[in-house]
Enzyme design. Structure first.
Site, PDB file in Angstrom:
ATOM      1  N   CYS A  43       1.058  -1.245  -0.054  1.00  0.00           N
ATOM      2  CA  CYS A  43       0.036  -0.001  -0.029  1.00  0.00           C
ATOM      3  C   CYS A  43       0.728   1.215  -0.129  1.00  0.00           C
ATOM      4  O   CYS A  43       2.181   1.187   0.129  1.00  0.00           O
ATOM      5  CB  CYS A  43      -0.710  -0.063   1.228  1.00  0.00           C
ATOM      6  SG  CYS A  43       0.016   0.290   2.747  1.00  0.00           S
ATOM      7  N   THR A  71      -6.512   2.743  11.491  1.00  0.00           N
ATOM      8  CA  THR A  71      -6.620   2.846   9.951  1.00  0.00           C
ATOM      9  C   THR A  71      -7.011   1.406   9.252  1.00  0.00           C
ATOM     10  O   THR A  71      -7.558   1.610   8.148  1.00  0.00           O
ATOM     11  CB  THR A  71      -5.237   3.456   9.261  1.00  0.00           C
ATOM     12  OG1 THR A  71      -4.230   2.608   9.462  1.00  0.00           O
ATOM     13  CG2 THR A  71      -5.221   4.859   9.788  1.00  0.00           C
ATOM     14  N   SER A 123       1.525 -11.497   8.722  1.00  0.00           N
ATOM     15  CA  SER A 123       0.730 -10.256   8.436  1.00  0.00           C
ATOM     16  C   SER A 123      -0.801 -10.291   8.449  1.00  0.00           C
ATOM     17  O   SER A 123      -1.404 -11.200   7.868  1.00  0.00           O
ATOM     18  CB  SER A 123       1.109  -9.874   6.966  1.00  0.00           C
ATOM     19  OG  SER A 123       0.037  -9.136   6.407  1.00  0.00           O
ATOM     20  N   GLU A 131       0.231   0.714  15.897  1.00  0.00           N
ATOM     21  CA  GLU A 131      -0.464   1.867  15.608  1.00  0.00           C
ATOM     22  C   GLU A 131      -1.384   2.556  16.358  1.00  0.00           C
ATOM     23  O   GLU A 131      -1.422   3.821  16.996  1.00  0.00           O
ATOM     24  CB  GLU A 131      -1.386   1.725  14.223  1.00  0.00           C
ATOM     25  CG  GLU A 131      -2.001   3.102  13.866  1.00  0.00           C
ATOM     26  CD  GLU A 131      -2.993   2.786  12.626  1.00  0.00           C
ATOM     27  OE1 GLU A 131      -2.738   1.903  11.599  1.00  0.00           O
ATOM     28  OE2 GLU A 131      -3.942   3.623  12.388  1.00  0.00           O
TER      29      GLU A 131
HETATM   30  S1  SF4 Z   1      -2.716   3.875   6.624  1.00  0.00           S
HETATM   31 FE1  SF4 Z   1      -2.051   1.741   6.782  1.00  0.00          FE
HETATM   32  S2  SF4 Z   1      -3.045   0.470   5.198  1.00  0.00           S
HETATM   33 FE2  SF4 Z   1      -3.392   2.591   4.318  1.00  0.00          FE
HETATM   34  S3  SF4 Z   1      -1.700   3.331   3.248  1.00  0.00           S
HETATM   35 FE3  SF4 Z   1      -1.124   3.947   5.276  1.00  0.00          FE
HETATM   36  S4  SF4 Z   1       0.107   1.956   5.886  1.00  0.00           S
HETATM   37 FE4  SF4 Z   1      -1.103   1.524   4.137  1.00  0.00          FE
END
Ligand code: SF4
Length: 577
Positions: A12, A161, A217, A125
């Site tokens: 991503c 997120t 993961s 996170e």
């Molecule tokens: S918030 Fe998490 S899943 Fe979304 S782009 Fe950023 S790192 Fe990737």
């Protein structure tokens, strides 16, 4: 048998950015480099980072030196400060989407709001987000946990997120019911949502699904669960070696998807392994067609045929006789230089083109003989045309060899940026120049006795076409180039900007050659030959829209453009005789 790769498969935006920042830091600095916690959940990427000397810092020491990279999940501001206080230089690779959530929490914490984070309390996170809430931060990982929290006068709700959307919607309904005065921020990243929606849709059109990604993961495991729930046979693998080919061999259509921490080169390896295995089980004609195509491409013989065709097209455009030595010099020079470079570039091909790396590793002897034979052939042909041609081609060959070797003696101690190939973007430009010279300037010099304006124009036109092809393959190899520290054009400009530039260049080359033909600057065959860059532009468009998977078919189609130019030139010469 067809294999389709999901468009959302692989890194991503946040993970790609973090990995690129770590690799760039390692390529540009000679100090110890750490990531604060494992950068991503993929053992193959972590072992490459370790090979590059990037190690994991689990605890913050009292003092330290070097660079610490903060991963995409982010960290509490206190940890960031502790790293700086310990003496580290901090590179913050926190994903911009995570930074946005951190900012929302920090702003409201300053205004006296409580922050309720909907997420997994053990997730890094979430731990990072909590650090921005001061002493007014709370985590809810279920609706029940939310209900157990006190009724705050002022509060905000945010989501991890990568949170599940359905769960967050349940939370939202409960909050609207019980605490209508709370502010709700929908902070789920759409990258996860799109990936999950795509695998569901993909399952409708394929017979089986392969999910590629680290076994640790979480988002890869969720993809596997979603795919398996559709009832289609599903495999979760980390690398191509874990593929269960027996389970897949009777299916007509296989889908591949991958988690947010799976690099392109692993997806490419899985695709190619599937393609290879499945072709081997196919009909004999298909097997042979695949094998011939593979050998022609990997040995650069197909590319050399393209160079010969382009030399023929150049002579047609210039209205000079097309002789066998013109075509052979171009073909043999390109064969010699490209094969030589592939032979000494095996380490970077390991990531960008693993099949090519294995091919060159296993066939080193005859490929070396092919390189030497092609080089000798070029020099003999050049000598037959005169000393000037011999010296020119000898010098060009020498440049091709020197390009890869350090120009600074070892004892001087400067090993970084000591080769011509270390000059950013040099490869794409030099390849274009070499092709332009052997396909257009040398034939013009021999037949016209000098280089006229139209020869310079055709040289520039061919340079641009070759630039488009080389930069396209550079885009395909971007992750591998970063690992080995190559600064190619797409790395300098970025993928999207490079793709835009290539489409503009290809389109402009079509228009330019048509105008030049119409004005009599080059032969009328140019009206046909101009279709070649137009086809390149269409190819790039379809590639951007996910029409080609990273297999031999894609490379074969791209490399066919120059052969096509030769055929168009032939057609033009027959019509405008
Ligand atoms: S918030 Fe998490 S899943 Fe979304 S782009 Fe950023 S790192 Fe990737």
């Amino acid at each position: 048998m067809k294999v389709t790769i999901a468009r959302t498969a692989g890194f991503c935006m946040g993970v790609r950015r973090a990995v690129e920042m770590a690799l760039d830091a390692s390529n540009k600095n000679q100090v110890p480099i750490y990531t604060y916690g494992p950068l991503i959940h993929n053992p193959q990427v972590l072992s490459i980072l370790a090979e590059k000397g990037i190690t994991v810092l689990e605890e913050i020491p009292e003092s330290g030196e070097g660079i610490v990279i903060i991963r995409a999940h982010g960290v509490p501001p206190q940890d960031r400060q502790a790293l700086i206080d310990a003496g580290f230089q901090v590179i913050d690779a926190t994903c911009p989407r995570v930074i946005k959530v951190q900012s929302i929490i920090a702003k409201h914490a300053r205004d006296g709001y409580a922050s309720i984070i909907i997420g997994d309390r053990e997730h890094p996170e979430v731990k990072g987000l909590l650090g921005y809430a001061g002493n007014q931060g709370y985590i809810a990982d279920s609706v029940e946990a939310l209900d157990r929290l006190p009724d705050f006068e002022k509060a905000i709700i945010v989501a991890q997120t990568t949170q599940n959307t359905a769960f967050f919607n349940r939370v939202r309904n409960r909050v609207n019911q019980n605490h209508p005065h709370y502010k709700i921020y929908a902070t789920i990243c759409d990258s996860t949502e799109k990936r999950q929606a795509e695998v569901k849709a993909l399952a409708q059109s394929v017979d089986a699904i392969v999910v590629v990604g680290g076994s640790d993961s979480g988002n890869t495991r969720r993809l596997y669960e979603i795919a398996a729930l559709t009832g289609k046979p599903t495999q979760h693998i980390e690398t191509e070696n874990e593929l269960d080919i027996r389970q897949l061999e009777n299916f007509r259509h296989i889908g591949i998807t991958a988690g947010a921490s799976t690099p392109n080169w692993i997806i490419k390896r899985v695709y190619r392994a599937l393609e290879k295995q499945l072709v081997q089980k196919g009909r004999i004609f298909r097997r042979w067609a695949y094998l011939v195509q593979r050998y022609l491409l990997l040995s650069n013989i197909y590319l050399a045929i393209g160079a010969g065709c382009l030399a023929y097209a150049a002579t047609e455009l210039l209205g000079i006789p097309a002789t066998a030595p013109d075509v052979l010099i171009a073909a043999l020079y390109i064969l010699c230089m490209h094969t030589f470079n592939n032979l000494i570039d095996i380490s970077s091909d390991r990531y960008s083109d693993p099949d090519r790396a294995t091919f060159y590793q296993n066939n080193r002897s005859w490929l070396s003989a092919l390189t030497l034979g092609a080089g000798a052939g070029v020099l003999i042909l050049a000598y037959s045309r005169g000393l000037l041609f011999f010296i020119l081609l000898f010098f060009m060959g020498l440049m091709g060899v020197v390009y890869n070797f350090s120009l600074v003696p070892k004892r001087v101690g400067i090993r970084r940026k000591s080769k011509i190939r270390d000059i950013p973007g040099s490869k794409t430009v030099l390849v274009g120049l070499a092709w332009g010279i052997v396909t257009s300037l040398l034939p013009a010099l021999h037949h016209a006795g000098g280089i006229q304006a139209n020869a310079v124009g055709v040289f520039f036109w061919i340079f641009c076409l070759v630039f488009v092809q080389t930069a396209f393959f550079d885009i395909m190899d971007m992750q591998g180039s970063r690992i080995v520290g190559k600064e190619t054009i797409p790395i300098l400009l970025g993928e999207n900007r490079t793709m835009r530039l290539l489409k503009i260049l290809a389109g402009s080359m079509a228009v330019l050659i048509w105008i030049a033909s119409a004005l009599g600057f080059v032969a009328l065959s140019g009206l046909f030959i101009g279709i070649c860059p137009l086809m390149m532009m269409i190819f790039l468009y379809f590639h951007e829209h996910g029409e080609f998977s990273p297999g031999f078919r894609q490379n074969f189609l791209m490399e066919s453009h120059f052969i096509f130019a030769g055929l168009l030139a032939l057609m033009g010469s027959l019509i405008f005789i």
